[in-house]
Motif scaffolding. Structure first.
Motif, short mmCIF file in Angstrom:
data_model
loop_
_atom_site.label_atom_id
_atom_site.label_comp_id
_atom_site.label_asym_id
_atom_site.label_seq_id
_atom_site.Cartn_x
_atom_site.Cartn_y
_atom_site.Cartn_z
N SER A 2 2.37 -28.31 -17.13
CA SER A 2 2.16 -28.88 -15.80
C SER A 2 0.73 -29.37 -15.64
O SER A 2 -0.20 -28.92 -16.30
CB SER A 2 2.46 -27.80 -14.75
OG SER A 2 2.02 -28.21 -13.48
N ASP A 3 0.55 -30.31 -14.70
CA ASP A 3 -0.79 -30.82 -14.39
C ASP A 3 -1.56 -29.87 -13.47
O ASP A 3 -2.74 -30.08 -13.23
CB ASP A 3 -0.68 -32.20 -13.72
CG ASP A 3 -0.21 -33.27 -14.69
OD1 ASP A 3 -0.43 -33.10 -15.90
OD2 ASP A 3 0.38 -34.26 -14.23
N SER A 4 -0.90 -28.85 -12.94
CA SER A 4 -1.57 -27.90 -12.07
C SER A 4 -2.68 -27.18 -12.82
O SER A 4 -2.56 -26.87 -14.01
CB SER A 4 -0.56 -26.87 -11.54
OG SER A 4 -1.23 -25.86 -10.79
N GLU A 5 -3.80 -26.92 -12.13
CA GLU A 5 -4.93 -26.26 -12.77
C GLU A 5 -4.77 -24.75 -12.86
O GLU A 5 -5.50 -24.08 -13.60
CB GLU A 5 -6.22 -26.60 -12.02
CG GLU A 5 -6.60 -28.08 -12.11
CD GLU A 5 -7.88 -28.39 -11.39
OE1 GLU A 5 -8.30 -27.59 -10.52
OE2 GLU A 5 -8.49 -29.43 -11.68
N ARG A 21 -7.19 -26.02 -17.45
CA ARG A 21 -8.10 -27.16 -17.51
C ARG A 21 -8.70 -27.22 -18.92
O ARG A 21 -9.92 -27.15 -19.10
CB ARG A 21 -9.23 -27.05 -16.48
CG ARG A 21 -8.79 -27.04 -15.04
CD ARG A 21 -10.00 -27.04 -14.11
NE ARG A 21 -10.60 -28.36 -14.01
CZ ARG A 21 -11.91 -28.60 -13.91
NH1 ARG A 21 -12.78 -27.60 -13.95
NH2 ARG A 21 -12.36 -29.83 -13.79
#
Length: 258
Positions: A2-5, A21
């Protein structure tokens, strides 16, 4: 991935938190801290959760400090540090058993998170420290220093902070700062989780309360700490450290600090 940090998953009484990240060595942003703060607040009253595992994405870092851009956006950097400290307190006081699974660099804010966990395991290539004396020229709040002393001992903590040197996994293990060094972090985490979830939650929670109470009694923040940090974050060394960091240069710190 996912692009979530901050990736949070829950399964069979285990919550896993992944710092996501990898392009920035999982350096923490204010948004990530806010999400962790909300998660740890929720977990305070979740008896169905037995274990919390924290780890970094990418295989190169657990977490490499704080995103310096957030400090530049904050009008009061010392207040921001205090806000982060409140999140670390929530992590420290969790009734669940907390595991920091370290693969790579674990420095700055990453080490603060790891030392507020109950158990730390790491891969052989992992390294630990607070290199701020040779990078940003800032200082840590006293409670974060005390947690490092509790894990690594006073001598090594002094070396970390006064020289900026990092400690390798073998040295950390010899000091008792690590529970285990492993080539297979996933398998080691799974085994540890199995042992924890098999054991008595009553014993675990009672023991954590006792040990944490002792830590609180001996790790009292001194009266001068907040004012000192205010001076540090408004002083010339931090200004130079940020300038050099953003310019990707070596800082030139003054020699007349008092």
């Amino acid at each position: 991935m996912s692009d979530s940090e901050l990736l949070v998953t829950s399964s069979d009484g285990v919550v896993t938190v992944v710092f996501n990240r990898p392009h920035r060595h999982n350096a923490f942003t204010k948004a990530m801290y806010a999400e962790m703060r909300a998660l740890f607040t929720d977990l305070q009253t979740r008896p169905d959760v037995r274990v919390v595992v924290l780890r970094g994405a990418g295989g190169r870092a657990f977490a490499a400090g704080n995103d310096i851009g957030d400090f530049l956006d904050e009008p009061d950097a010392s207040a921001y540090e205090e806000w982060i400290g409140e999140m670390l307190d929530l992590l420290f006081e969790l009734p669940q058993v907390t595991i920091a699974a370290v693969d790579g660099v674990c420095v700055g804010g990453g080490l603060a998170v790891a030392t507020h966990c109950d158990i730390r395991i790491a891969t052989p290539e992992s390294r630990f420290g607070y290199p701020i004396a040779r990078t940003l020229g800032n200082a840590l709040s006293a409670p974060i220093v005390y947690r490092c002393v509790a894990a690594f001992g006073e001598g090594v903590t002094r070396s970390m902070l006064l020289t900026g040197r990092l400690v390798d996994a073998e040295r950390a293990y010899s000091l008792g700062a690590l529970h285990e060094i492993t080539e297979d972090l996933n398998a080691a985490v799974d085994k540890l989780v199995d042992e924890i979830t098999f054991a008595s939650a009553t014993t675990q929670r009672a023991t954590k309360r006792q040990i944490n109470a002792r830590a609180r009694a001996t790790e009292v923040q001194p009266d001068f700490d907040r004012a000192m940090l205010g001076d540090v974050y408004t002083g010339p060394d931090f200004t130079e450290g940020v300038r050099a960091f953003m310019a990707k240069e070596k800082p030139h710190f003054g020699t007349d600090a008092h």
